[in-house]
Design an enzyme around this catalytic site. Structure first.
Site, PDB file in Angstrom:
ATOM      1  N   GLU A 200      -8.802   0.689  -1.773  1.00 53.30           N
ATOM      2  CA  GLU A 200      -9.314   0.408  -3.128  1.00 53.30           C
ATOM      3  C   GLU A 200     -10.834   0.335  -3.120  1.00 53.30           C
ATOM      4  OE1 GLU A 200     -10.770  -2.216  -6.420  1.00 53.30           O
ATOM      5  OE2 GLU A 200     -10.839  -2.604  -4.274  1.00 53.30           O
ATOM      6  N   ASP A 247      -5.318  -8.970  -8.756  1.00 51.91           N
ATOM      7  CA  ASP A 247      -6.537  -8.833  -7.965  1.00 51.91           C
ATOM      8  C   ASP A 247      -7.409 -10.074  -8.146  1.00 51.91           C
ATOM      9  OD1 ASP A 247      -8.356  -7.659  -6.246  1.00 51.91           O
ATOM     10  OD2 ASP A 247      -8.711  -5.899  -7.482  1.00 51.91           O
TER      11      ASP A 247
HETATM   12 ZN    ZN Z   1     -13.296  -5.789  -3.609  1.00 55.71          ZN
END
Ligand code: ZN
Ligand code: NAG
Ligand code: NAG
Length: 387
Positions: A200, A247
């Site tokens: 990511e 997240d």
């Molecule tokens: Zn990060």
């Protein structure tokens, strides 16, 4: 990920929500993850203690793709799955390689792990018949600063998703075994999958080519994989009923906005579960505001922008997204302080309770929640613990 302050216009698939599930009862909400005092006999927390837990602690190390720490964490995931989840969970890898602006010509491996549980009769009905609740988090960590651990980013979200899988496992088994032996309800085709995504992070500077290595490759691959003609869904991408991305969770007092009008209904479901759990005294934290305070948001208030993250390649292809990420980001974000010492364990456990309840409700598990603490089931599928 990166915050964008521009507004967006995106075409999302026209959504039809047949919310056919039953709300969880107070009793199920209380039994699913017991209220405080949380497991007084098992301090330190076996799942979320930053140093002593068997679930979170092994993830709290640098995990840059292609390094030994990355491989060790992958191994930890697969042993957790083998030891603590029902054997019907499928483990699928989606492996690609790419160069990065930091590593020259070397092909860096990016390896997404897909953990999937479909109803037992789904393989007969055909793969393209199952609508999957899809829960995602990334497990890679930043390349620089060297030694960066990434506790909220995103070791904790990964641990939460594996915890949720374990916490709903027995109820799912009971529900599906009951339905099979009744011979009834076989039209029910609702599965759940967890995506532990790789790559990511940007290696040098966030851009369309330097970020989201794993999720870009996976969304593209799934868009191009066709199920048998005549199936309810034509591709694995289309079979995603909702993409829930976690997240930057694990710091105290998170503020989670509702980012997308098209999935505000799902946000409201999570917020409602949070509210019910708080009223029932199941949650440990006493934040100034709920974690999800925007249930009443409407219309024009949405056009404020969103956060660039692993959902983007899926959203661009019409998938419905629920993004559980705080704004503002926690203060430790992308600093060496994003480590185990800066986590707030009661907040993590409350996320575990909220997300487990949401998934249990989505999977229609009312009536199947066992009374026993699911955490007592450590290593029920294996005699030996691999560490
Ligand atoms: Zn990060
Ligand atoms: C993909 O990567 C994982 C993790 O390194 C590995 O265990 C698996 O065998 C790989 N799969 C394929 C098909 O290469
Ligand atoms: C469930 O708990 C809430 C909050 O404590 C309470 O107001 C409600 O009456 C309860 N519902 C039932 C059916 O007991």
């Amino acid at each position: 990920m990166r915050s964008l302050l521009t507004s967006l216009l995106l075409l999302t698939r026209q959504v039809q929500h047949s919310l056919t599930y039953t709300l969880l009862s107070n009793q199920s909400l209380q039994h699913l993850i017991p209220p405080p005092p949380f497991s007084p006999f098992t301090y330190p927390d076996p799942d979320f203690d930053p140093i002593h837990s068997t679930l979170l602690a092994p993830i709290l190390q640098p995990r840059v793709p292609g390094t030994p720490g990355h491989a060790a964490v992958q191994h930890h995931f697969t042993s957790f799955i083998r030891n603590r989840l029902h054997p019907s969970w499928q483990v699928l890898w989606h492996n690609t390689t790419s160069t990065t602006p930091a590593t020259g010509d070397r092909q860096v491996p990016f390896q997404n792990l897909i953990l999937r549980r479909d109803p037992p009769w789904a393989s007969d009905a055909g793969e393209g018949e199952v609508a999957r609740l899809t829960l995602a988090a990334h497990y890679d960590s930043l390349y620089r600063p060297e030694g960066f651990v990434g506790a909220i980013d995103s070791a904790v979200p990964c641990a939460l998703l594996l915890f949720v899988a374990q916490a709903v496992d027995e109820a799912l088994t009971r529900r599906w075994e009951g339905m099979e032996s009744d011979g009834g309800g076989l039209e029910e085709e609702k599965g759940v999958q967890i995506l532990l995504l790789d790559g990511e992070e940007a290696w040098v500077e966030w851009s369309e080519v330097d970020s989201l290595y794993g999720s870009r490759a996976l969304a593209e691959a799934w868009e191009g994989t066709r199920y048998e003609a005549g199936s309810s869904f034509s591709t694995p991408l289309e079979a995603i009923s909702l993409f829930v991305l976690l997240d930057l969770l694990g710091a105290a007092e998170p503020n989670i906005p509702s980012y997308f009008p098209s999935t505000h209904w799902a946000y409201q479901h999570v917020a409602k579960i949070e509210g019910r759990l708080r009223k029932l005294g199941v949650l440990e934290t006493k934040p100034r505001k709920p974690f999800l305070p925007e249930s009443d948001k409407e219309g024009v208030q949405f056009f404020r922008g969103f956060v660039q993250d692993d959902h983007v390649p899926f959203m661009q292809r019409g998938v419905d997204i629920l993004h559980i990420i705080p704004t503002p980001f926690p203060a430790v974000w992308h600093t060496m302080d994003d480590d185990g010492d800066h986590l707030d364990v009661p907040t993590i456990r409350d996320w575990a309770r909220i997300m487990t309840s949401f998934v249990a409700e989505w999977m229609d598990l009312e009536g199947y929640v066992p009374e026993a603490d699911p955490r007592r089931a450590e290593n029920k599928y294996s005699e030996k613990q691999e560490l």
